[in-house]
Design an enzyme around this catalytic site. Structure first.
Site, PDB file in Angstrom:
ATOM      1  N   TYR A 198       0.861  -1.187   0.000  1.00 14.97           N
ATOM      2  CA  TYR A 198       0.000   0.000   0.000  1.00 14.97           C
ATOM      3  C   TYR A 198       0.893   1.230   0.000  1.00 14.97           C
ATOM      4  O   TYR A 198       1.843   1.324   0.781  1.00 14.97           O
ATOM      5  CB  TYR A 198      -0.893  -0.001   1.242  1.00 14.97           C
ATOM      6  CG  TYR A 198      -1.801   1.206   1.365  1.00 14.97           C
ATOM      7  CD1 TYR A 198      -2.822   1.425   0.438  1.00 14.97           C
ATOM      8  CD2 TYR A 198      -1.658   2.109   2.419  1.00 14.97           C
ATOM      9  CE1 TYR A 198      -3.667   2.524   0.557  1.00 14.97           C
ATOM     10  CE2 TYR A 198      -2.502   3.206   2.547  1.00 14.97           C
ATOM     11  CZ  TYR A 198      -3.508   3.409   1.619  1.00 14.97           C
ATOM     12  OH  TYR A 198      -4.345   4.487   1.741  1.00 14.97           O
ATOM     13  N   ASP A 218       9.147   2.812  -0.033  1.00 13.85           N
ATOM     14  CA  ASP A 218       8.081   3.399   0.780  1.00 13.85           C
ATOM     15  C   ASP A 218       8.320   2.964   2.217  1.00 13.85           C
ATOM     16  O   ASP A 218       7.971   1.857   2.615  1.00 13.85           O
ATOM     17  CB  ASP A 218       6.719   2.929   0.270  1.00 13.85           C
ATOM     18  CG  ASP A 218       5.580   3.474   1.118  1.00 13.85           C
ATOM     19  OD1 ASP A 218       5.860   4.101   2.164  1.00 13.85           O
ATOM     20  OD2 ASP A 218       4.415   3.262   0.738  1.00 13.85           O
ATOM     21  N   LYS A 231       4.049   8.556   9.189  1.00 16.29           N
ATOM     22  CA  LYS A 231       3.798   7.878  10.468  1.00 16.29           C
ATOM     23  C   LYS A 231       4.764   8.305  11.591  1.00 16.29           C
ATOM     24  O   LYS A 231       4.632   9.389  12.105  1.00 16.29           O
ATOM     25  CB  LYS A 231       3.732   6.365  10.243  1.00 16.29           C
ATOM     26  CG  LYS A 231       2.530   6.058   9.308  1.00 16.29           C
ATOM     27  CD  LYS A 231       2.069   4.648   9.222  1.00 16.29           C
ATOM     28  CE  LYS A 231       0.746   4.606   8.451  1.00 16.29           C
ATOM     29  NZ  LYS A 231       0.723   3.767   7.275  1.00 16.29           N
TER      30      LYS A 231
END
Ligand SMILES: *Cc1c(COP(=O)(O)O)cnc(C)c1O
Length: 428
Positions: free
Chosen positions: A145, A240, A268
Protein backbone atom coordinates in the site's frame (compact mmCIF):
# COMPACT_ATOMS: atom_id res chain seq x y z
CA UNK A 1 -19.79 -7.99 31.04
CA UNK A 2 -18.32 -4.89 29.50
CA UNK A 3 -20.62 -2.16 28.28
CA UNK A 4 -20.31 -0.68 24.79
CA UNK A 5 -23.49 1.41 24.77
CA UNK A 6 -21.77 4.77 24.28
CA UNK A 7 -19.57 3.42 21.50
CA UNK A 8 -22.56 1.93 19.74
CA UNK A 9 -24.66 5.07 20.04
CA UNK A 10 -21.86 7.28 18.75
CA UNK A 11 -21.01 4.92 15.89
CA UNK A 12 -24.65 4.95 14.83
CA UNK A 13 -24.57 8.74 14.69
CA UNK A 14 -21.25 8.63 12.86
CA UNK A 15 -22.69 6.34 10.19
CA UNK A 16 -25.30 8.97 9.30
CA UNK A 17 -22.63 11.62 8.95
CA UNK A 18 -19.51 9.94 7.55
CA UNK A 19 -19.28 7.11 4.97
CA UNK A 20 -19.31 3.89 7.00
CA UNK A 21 -19.07 6.00 10.13
CA UNK A 22 -15.35 6.52 9.67
CA UNK A 23 -12.75 8.77 8.08
CA UNK A 24 -10.57 5.84 6.99
CA UNK A 25 -12.05 2.45 5.99
CA UNK A 26 -10.19 -0.03 8.22
CA UNK A 27 -11.48 1.78 11.30
CA UNK A 28 -14.95 0.39 10.64
CA UNK A 29 -13.99 -3.11 11.86
CA UNK A 30 -15.98 -4.77 9.09
CA UNK A 31 -13.53 -7.68 8.89
CA UNK A 32 -14.04 -8.62 12.53
CA UNK A 33 -17.82 -8.43 12.67
CA UNK A 34 -18.08 -5.93 15.50
CA UNK A 35 -18.95 -2.29 15.74
CA UNK A 36 -15.82 -0.30 16.56
CA UNK A 37 -15.04 1.15 19.95
CA UNK A 38 -14.97 4.93 20.08
CA UNK A 39 -11.73 6.01 21.67
CA UNK A 40 -11.81 8.76 24.26
CA UNK A 41 -8.13 8.92 25.15
CA UNK A 42 -4.83 7.09 25.24
CA UNK A 43 -1.94 6.92 27.65
CA UNK A 44 1.24 4.89 27.28
CA UNK A 45 0.40 1.46 25.86
CA UNK A 46 -3.32 1.83 26.61
CA UNK A 47 -6.41 3.34 25.04
CA UNK A 48 -9.73 4.00 26.78
CA UNK A 49 -13.09 3.94 25.04
CA UNK A 50 -16.08 6.22 25.65
CA UNK A 51 -17.62 3.61 27.97
CA UNK A 52 -14.54 3.62 30.18
CA UNK A 53 -13.12 0.28 29.02
CA UNK A 54 -9.32 0.06 28.93
CA UNK A 55 -7.40 -1.81 26.22
CA UNK A 56 -3.77 -2.65 25.80
CA UNK A 57 -3.21 -1.22 22.33
CA UNK A 58 -1.21 -2.87 19.54
CA UNK A 59 -2.45 -0.58 16.76
CA UNK A 60 -0.52 2.51 17.85
CA UNK A 61 -2.48 4.69 15.44
CA UNK A 62 -1.39 2.20 12.71
CA UNK A 63 2.29 2.73 13.36
CA UNK A 64 3.19 6.28 14.38
CA UNK A 65 3.04 5.91 18.16
CA UNK A 66 6.33 4.14 18.79
CA UNK A 67 6.63 6.04 22.09
CA UNK A 68 3.09 5.13 23.13
CA UNK A 69 0.04 7.37 23.51
CA UNK A 70 0.31 10.93 24.79
CA UNK A 71 4.03 10.65 25.50
CA UNK A 72 4.58 13.55 27.91
CA UNK A 73 7.53 14.99 25.97
CA UNK A 74 5.54 14.98 22.72
CA UNK A 75 2.50 16.57 24.37
CA UNK A 76 4.70 19.30 25.87
CA UNK A 77 6.37 19.98 22.51
CA UNK A 78 3.01 20.23 20.78
CA UNK A 79 1.67 22.61 23.42
CA UNK A 80 4.74 24.78 23.25
CA UNK A 81 4.66 24.93 19.45
CA UNK A 82 0.91 25.62 19.30
CA UNK A 83 1.27 28.50 21.74
CA UNK A 84 3.71 30.13 19.32
CA UNK A 85 1.29 29.91 16.40
CA UNK A 86 -0.07 26.94 14.50
CA UNK A 87 0.83 27.83 10.92
CA UNK A 88 2.56 30.63 9.04
CA UNK A 89 2.89 29.50 5.45
CA UNK A 90 6.55 30.38 5.78
CA UNK A 91 9.60 28.32 6.64
CA UNK A 92 10.25 27.79 10.34
CA UNK A 93 13.41 26.70 12.22
CA UNK A 94 11.89 23.34 13.18
CA UNK A 95 11.58 22.35 9.53
CA UNK A 96 15.29 22.86 8.98
CA UNK A 97 16.07 20.89 12.12
CA UNK A 98 13.76 18.03 11.13
CA UNK A 99 15.10 17.94 7.57
CA UNK A 100 18.65 17.76 8.95
CA UNK A 101 17.70 14.94 11.28
CA UNK A 102 16.05 12.96 8.47
CA UNK A 103 18.99 13.46 6.11
CA UNK A 104 21.45 12.39 8.82
CA UNK A 105 19.41 9.32 9.75
CA UNK A 106 18.30 7.82 6.44
CA UNK A 107 21.10 6.70 4.09
CA UNK A 108 19.26 7.49 0.84
CA UNK A 109 18.25 11.02 1.81
CA UNK A 110 20.34 13.93 0.55
CA UNK A 111 17.38 16.30 0.51
CA UNK A 112 13.77 16.05 1.65
CA UNK A 113 10.46 17.77 1.27
CA UNK A 114 7.87 17.65 4.03
CA UNK A 115 4.24 16.94 3.19
CA UNK A 116 1.16 16.12 5.28
CA UNK A 117 0.69 12.36 4.90
CA UNK A 118 2.22 9.17 3.59
CA UNK A 119 -0.20 9.30 0.68
CA UNK A 120 1.13 12.68 -0.36
CA UNK A 121 4.71 11.50 0.02
CA UNK A 122 4.21 8.48 -2.26
CA UNK A 123 2.15 10.41 -4.78
CA UNK A 124 4.78 13.14 -5.00
CA UNK A 125 7.70 10.71 -5.23
CA UNK A 126 6.06 9.12 -8.25
CA UNK A 127 5.52 12.48 -9.91
CA UNK A 128 9.18 13.23 -9.34
CA UNK A 129 10.21 9.85 -10.75
CA UNK A 130 8.06 10.36 -13.82
CA UNK A 131 9.20 13.94 -14.27
CA UNK A 132 12.87 13.11 -13.87
CA UNK A 133 12.89 10.02 -16.12
CA UNK A 134 10.30 11.18 -18.64
CA UNK A 135 8.79 7.68 -18.38
CA UNK A 136 5.14 6.87 -17.57
CA UNK A 137 4.95 3.43 -15.92
CA UNK A 138 5.36 2.35 -12.31
CA UNK A 139 5.94 -1.13 -10.92
CA UNK A 140 4.53 -1.94 -7.49
CA UNK A 141 3.86 -5.19 -5.63
CA UNK A 142 0.61 -6.97 -4.84
CA UNK A 143 -0.42 -6.28 -1.26
CA UNK A 144 1.81 -3.23 -0.84
CA UNK A 145 0.00 0.00 0.00
CA UNK A 146 1.38 3.37 -0.97
CA UNK A 147 -1.54 5.59 -0.03
CA UNK A 148 -4.67 6.19 -2.05
CA UNK A 149 -3.38 8.10 -5.09
CA UNK A 150 -4.83 6.79 -8.37
CA UNK A 151 -1.62 5.17 -9.59
CA UNK A 152 -1.31 2.99 -6.50
CA UNK A 153 -4.84 1.66 -6.11
CA UNK A 154 -4.09 -1.56 -7.93
CA UNK A 155 -3.84 -4.68 -5.71
CA UNK A 156 -3.28 -2.27 -2.86
CA UNK A 157 -3.14 -4.06 0.47
CA UNK A 158 -4.99 -4.06 3.77
CA UNK A 159 -7.82 -1.54 3.46
CA UNK A 160 -8.70 -2.65 -0.01
CA UNK A 161 -8.06 -6.31 0.83
CA UNK A 162 -10.13 -6.22 3.96
CA UNK A 163 -12.98 -4.66 2.03
CA UNK A 164 -12.59 -7.14 -0.83
CA UNK A 165 -12.39 -4.38 -3.43
CA UNK A 166 -10.05 -4.99 -6.35
CA UNK A 167 -8.61 -1.58 -7.09
CA UNK A 168 -11.23 1.17 -6.92
CA UNK A 169 -13.89 2.71 -9.11
CA UNK A 170 -12.87 6.25 -9.93
CA UNK A 171 -9.39 5.27 -11.05
CA UNK A 172 -9.46 5.71 -14.84
CA UNK A 173 -8.38 2.62 -16.76
CA UNK A 174 -5.87 4.80 -18.63
CA UNK A 175 -4.15 5.54 -15.32
CA UNK A 176 -4.41 2.00 -13.94
CA UNK A 177 -2.77 0.50 -17.04
CA UNK A 178 0.39 2.46 -16.25
CA UNK A 179 0.70 0.56 -12.96
CA UNK A 180 2.12 -2.94 -13.09
CA UNK A 181 1.49 -4.88 -9.88
CA UNK A 182 3.66 -7.96 -9.37
CA UNK A 183 4.06 -10.62 -6.68
CA UNK A 184 6.22 -9.49 -3.72
CA UNK A 185 9.61 -11.21 -3.46
CA UNK A 186 9.50 -12.27 -7.14
CA UNK A 187 12.52 -10.79 -8.91
CA UNK A 188 11.95 -12.79 -12.08
CA UNK A 189 8.51 -11.19 -12.51
CA UNK A 190 10.15 -7.77 -12.19
CA UNK A 191 12.83 -8.60 -14.75
CA UNK A 192 10.19 -9.75 -17.22
CA UNK A 193 8.03 -6.67 -16.69
CA UNK A 194 10.95 -4.32 -17.21
CA UNK A 195 11.97 -6.25 -20.31
CA UNK A 196 8.43 -6.03 -21.72
CA UNK A 197 8.40 -2.23 -21.31
CA UNK A 198 11.88 -1.04 -22.25
CA UNK A 199 12.48 2.62 -21.43
CA UNK A 200 8.94 3.01 -20.06
CA UNK A 201 9.25 2.27 -16.34
CA UNK A 202 9.81 5.42 -14.28
CA UNK A 203 10.11 3.67 -10.93
CA UNK A 204 9.79 0.52 -8.91
CA UNK A 205 8.16 1.30 -5.57
CA UNK A 206 8.28 -1.19 -2.74
CA UNK A 207 7.61 -1.46 0.98
CA UNK A 208 11.07 -2.78 1.94
CA UNK A 209 9.30 -4.75 4.66
CA UNK A 210 5.69 -5.15 3.59
CA UNK A 211 3.25 -4.15 6.33
CA UNK A 212 -0.03 -3.81 4.51
CA UNK A 213 -0.75 -7.46 3.71
CA UNK A 214 0.32 -8.29 7.21
CA UNK A 215 4.07 -8.27 7.80
CA UNK A 216 6.02 -9.87 4.96
CA UNK A 217 9.80 -9.43 5.10
CA UNK A 218 11.89 -9.18 1.95
CA UNK A 219 13.62 -12.46 1.12
CA UNK A 220 17.41 -12.34 1.04
CA UNK A 221 18.50 -10.65 -2.18
CA UNK A 222 15.10 -9.23 -3.10
CA UNK A 223 15.88 -5.58 -2.33
CA UNK A 224 19.42 -5.82 -3.73
CA UNK A 225 17.97 -7.45 -6.84
CA UNK A 226 15.56 -4.55 -7.31
CA UNK A 227 18.48 -2.16 -6.96
CA UNK A 228 20.34 -4.01 -9.75
CA UNK A 229 17.33 -4.08 -12.05
CA UNK A 230 16.80 -0.34 -11.60
CA UNK A 231 20.47 0.43 -12.24
CA UNK A 232 20.49 -1.67 -15.40
CA UNK A 233 17.25 -0.20 -16.75
CA UNK A 234 17.59 3.41 -15.65
CA UNK A 235 14.38 3.44 -13.64
CA UNK A 236 14.33 4.73 -10.08
CA UNK A 237 14.01 2.64 -6.93
CA UNK A 238 11.57 4.07 -4.41
CA UNK A 239 11.40 2.67 -0.88
CA UNK A 240 8.08 3.40 0.78
CA UNK A 241 9.28 3.56 4.37
CA UNK A 242 6.13 5.17 5.73
CA UNK A 243 5.84 2.27 8.21
CA UNK A 244 9.43 1.01 8.34
CA UNK A 245 11.14 4.40 8.65
CA UNK A 246 12.33 4.71 12.27
CA UNK A 247 10.40 1.48 13.05
CA UNK A 248 12.66 -1.39 12.00
CA UNK A 249 15.84 0.63 12.61
CA UNK A 250 16.99 4.20 13.02
CA UNK A 251 17.48 4.93 9.33
CA UNK A 252 14.74 2.51 8.31
CA UNK A 253 14.79 -0.71 6.32
CA UNK A 254 17.42 0.70 3.95
CA UNK A 255 19.82 0.92 6.88
CA UNK A 256 18.80 -2.54 8.13
CA UNK A 257 19.21 -4.29 4.77
CA UNK A 258 21.99 -2.14 3.33
CA UNK A 259 20.22 -1.26 0.07
CA UNK A 260 19.93 2.43 -0.81
CA UNK A 261 17.00 3.61 -2.93
CA UNK A 262 16.94 6.68 -5.17
CA UNK A 263 13.86 8.05 -3.41
CA UNK A 264 12.37 7.39 0.02
CA UNK A 265 8.87 8.05 1.33
CA UNK A 266 8.32 8.63 5.02
CA UNK A 267 5.34 9.30 7.30
CA UNK A 268 3.80 7.88 10.47
CA UNK A 269 6.59 7.79 13.12
CA UNK A 270 8.36 10.90 11.77
CA UNK A 271 5.20 12.88 12.55
CA UNK A 272 4.91 11.64 16.12
CA UNK A 273 1.15 11.10 15.75
CA UNK A 274 0.43 14.30 13.87
CA UNK A 275 -0.18 14.51 10.12
CA UNK A 276 3.25 14.54 8.46
CA UNK A 277 4.95 12.82 5.58
CA UNK A 278 8.15 13.39 3.63
CA UNK A 279 9.78 12.31 0.44
CA UNK A 280 13.39 12.71 -0.44
CA UNK A 281 16.46 11.16 -1.96
CA UNK A 282 19.22 12.00 -4.38
CA UNK A 283 20.09 15.67 -4.61
CA UNK A 284 20.07 15.67 -8.43
CA UNK A 285 16.47 14.43 -8.27
CA UNK A 286 15.14 16.65 -5.48
CA UNK A 287 16.52 19.78 -7.10
CA UNK A 288 14.15 19.09 -9.99
CA UNK A 289 11.21 19.96 -7.70
CA UNK A 290 9.70 23.45 -7.79
CA UNK A 291 10.87 26.08 -7.12
CA UNK A 292 14.42 24.91 -7.87
CA UNK A 293 13.16 22.84 -10.81
CA UNK A 294 10.12 22.37 -13.04
CA UNK A 295 8.27 19.47 -11.31
CA UNK A 296 5.42 20.88 -9.24
CA UNK A 297 4.28 19.93 -5.75
CA UNK A 298 3.13 22.21 -2.92
CA UNK A 299 1.21 22.31 0.38
CA UNK A 300 -0.40 25.07 2.46
CA UNK A 301 0.24 23.25 5.74
CA UNK A 302 3.38 21.35 4.72
CA UNK A 303 6.03 21.51 7.43
CA UNK A 304 3.41 22.62 9.89
CA UNK A 305 5.22 23.78 13.05
CA UNK A 306 3.04 21.81 15.50
CA UNK A 307 3.40 18.58 13.54
CA UNK A 308 7.12 19.17 13.07
CA UNK A 309 7.53 19.66 16.84
CA UNK A 310 5.81 16.32 17.49
CA UNK A 311 7.97 14.61 14.90
CA UNK A 312 11.23 16.12 16.09
CA UNK A 313 10.53 15.22 19.70
CA UNK A 314 9.66 11.65 18.76
CA UNK A 315 12.78 11.20 16.65
CA UNK A 316 15.01 12.65 19.36
CA UNK A 317 13.54 10.18 21.85
CA UNK A 318 14.44 7.39 19.42
CA UNK A 319 18.07 8.52 19.40
CA UNK A 320 18.51 7.44 23.01
CA UNK A 321 20.82 4.46 23.39
CA UNK A 322 19.21 1.03 23.52
CA UNK A 323 15.88 2.01 21.98
CA UNK A 324 16.04 -0.28 18.97
CA UNK A 325 17.55 -3.13 20.98
CA UNK A 326 14.60 -2.82 23.35
CA UNK A 327 12.06 -2.82 20.52
CA UNK A 328 13.77 -5.87 19.00
CA UNK A 329 13.69 -7.72 22.34
CA UNK A 330 10.03 -6.97 22.95
CA UNK A 331 9.05 -7.97 19.43
CA UNK A 332 11.13 -11.15 19.52
CA UNK A 333 9.78 -12.18 22.91
CA UNK A 334 6.17 -11.61 21.89
CA UNK A 335 6.54 -13.47 18.58
CA UNK A 336 8.27 -16.42 20.23
CA UNK A 337 5.73 -16.76 23.04
CA UNK A 338 2.75 -16.39 20.69
CA UNK A 339 4.21 -19.06 18.40
CA UNK A 340 4.63 -21.37 21.38
CA UNK A 341 1.09 -20.74 22.59
CA UNK A 342 -0.32 -21.49 19.14
CA UNK A 343 1.75 -24.68 18.88
CA UNK A 344 0.50 -25.86 22.28
CA UNK A 345 -3.05 -25.25 21.17
CA UNK A 346 -2.41 -26.94 17.80
CA UNK A 347 -3.49 -23.83 15.91
CA UNK A 348 -1.41 -23.55 12.75
CA UNK A 349 0.04 -20.05 12.48
CA UNK A 350 2.89 -18.29 10.75
CA UNK A 351 4.38 -15.36 12.58
CA UNK A 352 6.29 -12.89 10.44
CA UNK A 353 8.26 -10.25 12.30
CA UNK A 354 10.85 -7.58 11.73
CA UNK A 355 11.77 -5.72 14.92
CA UNK A 356 8.65 -4.38 16.62
CA UNK A 357 6.23 -5.10 13.77
CA UNK A 358 4.68 -8.55 13.43
CA UNK A 359 1.69 -10.46 12.13
CA UNK A 360 0.21 -13.74 13.31
CA UNK A 361 -1.16 -15.31 10.12
CA UNK A 362 -3.65 -18.10 10.69
CA UNK A 363 -2.07 -20.38 8.12
CA UNK A 364 0.79 -22.90 8.30
CA UNK A 365 2.61 -20.70 5.78
CA UNK A 366 5.19 -19.69 4.84
CA UNK A 367 3.85 -16.22 3.98
CA UNK A 368 6.13 -14.56 1.45
CA UNK A 369 3.63 -12.69 -0.72
CA UNK A 370 -0.02 -11.70 -1.02
CA UNK A 371 -1.21 -15.08 -2.33
CA UNK A 372 0.31 -16.76 0.73
CA UNK A 373 -1.26 -14.17 3.05
CA UNK A 374 -4.66 -14.83 1.51
CA UNK A 375 -4.41 -18.50 2.60
CA UNK A 376 -5.03 -17.29 6.15
CA UNK A 377 -8.18 -18.52 7.86
CA UNK A 378 -10.06 -15.24 8.28
CA UNK A 379 -12.79 -16.85 10.41
CA UNK A 380 -10.13 -17.91 12.88
CA UNK A 381 -8.58 -14.47 12.82
CA UNK A 382 -11.98 -12.93 13.57
CA UNK A 383 -12.50 -15.25 16.54
CA UNK A 384 -9.01 -14.52 17.79
CA UNK A 385 -9.54 -10.77 17.49
CA UNK A 386 -12.89 -10.94 19.30
CA UNK A 387 -11.48 -13.08 22.10
CA UNK A 388 -8.50 -10.80 22.59
CA UNK A 389 -10.68 -7.71 22.58
CA UNK A 390 -12.91 -9.23 25.26
CA UNK A 391 -9.75 -9.79 27.31
CA UNK A 392 -8.81 -6.11 26.94
CA UNK A 393 -6.37 -6.37 24.03
CA UNK A 394 -6.80 -4.09 21.07
CA UNK A 395 -5.25 -5.74 17.99
CA UNK A 396 -5.41 -4.40 14.44
CA UNK A 397 -8.92 -5.34 13.25
CA UNK A 398 -7.71 -7.15 10.14
CA UNK A 399 -5.56 -10.18 9.38
CA UNK A 400 -3.68 -8.08 6.84
CA UNK A 401 -2.18 -5.56 9.26
CA UNK A 402 0.85 -5.33 11.50
CA UNK A 403 0.83 -5.55 15.28
CA UNK A 404 3.00 -2.68 16.53
CA UNK A 405 4.88 -2.95 19.81
CA UNK A 406 5.86 0.41 21.29
CA UNK A 407 8.42 1.48 23.85
CA UNK A 408 5.51 1.96 26.26
CA UNK A 409 4.75 -1.78 26.25
CA UNK A 410 6.33 -3.24 29.37
CA UNK A 411 7.22 -6.86 30.03
CA UNK A 412 4.06 -7.25 32.14
CA UNK A 413 1.97 -5.98 29.26
CA UNK A 414 3.57 -8.52 26.93
CA UNK A 415 3.04 -11.29 29.48
CA UNK A 416 -0.64 -10.58 29.92
CA UNK A 417 -0.98 -10.46 26.13
CA UNK A 418 0.48 -13.95 25.81
CA UNK A 419 -1.63 -15.26 28.71
CA UNK A 420 -4.77 -13.95 27.03
CA UNK A 421 -3.69 -15.34 23.66
CA UNK A 422 -3.16 -18.80 25.21
CA UNK A 423 -6.75 -18.86 26.46
CA UNK A 424 -8.21 -17.54 23.22
CA UNK A 425 -6.16 -19.91 21.04
CA UNK A 426 -7.17 -22.86 23.22
CA UNK A 427 -10.81 -22.04 22.45
CA UNK A 428 -10.43 -21.84 18.66
C1 LIG B 1 0.09 4.26 5.92
C2 LIG B 1 0.89 4.07 4.70
C3 LIG B 1 0.86 4.99 3.63
C4 LIG B 1 -0.11 6.13 3.60
O1 LIG B 1 0.12 7.05 4.63
P1 LIG B 1 -1.11 8.00 5.08
O2 LIG B 1 -0.47 8.89 6.08
O3 LIG B 1 -2.15 7.07 5.65
O4 LIG B 1 -1.59 8.70 3.88
C5 LIG B 1 1.74 4.81 2.60
N1 LIG B 1 2.59 3.78 2.57
C6 LIG B 1 2.63 2.87 3.55
C7 LIG B 1 3.63 1.76 3.48
C8 LIG B 1 1.76 2.96 4.64
O5 LIG B 1 1.76 2.01 5.56
Amino acid sequence: MADYANSERLFKAAQELMPGGVNSPVRAWQAVGLSPRMIARGEGARVYDVDGNAYLDYVGSWGPLILGHAAPEVVAAVQEAAAKGTSFGATTPGEVELAQLLVDAVPGLNMVRLVNSGTEACMSALRLARGATGRPRVIKFDGCYHGHADSYLVAAGSGVLTQGIAGSPGVPQEVATLTLSLPYNDLEAVRQAVRRHPGEVAAIIVEPVAGNMGVVPPQPGFLAGLRQICDADGCLLIFDEVITGFRVAWGGAQALYGVTPDLTCLGKIMGGGLPVGAYGGRRDLLTQMAPSGPIYQAGTLSGNPVAVAAGLTTLKALQRPGVYESLEEKGAWLARELAQAAAQCRVPVTINRVGSMLTVFFTPGPVTNLDDAKQADLGRFRQFFQGMLAAGLYLPPSQFEAVFVSLAHGQEDLECTVAAAQKVLAGL
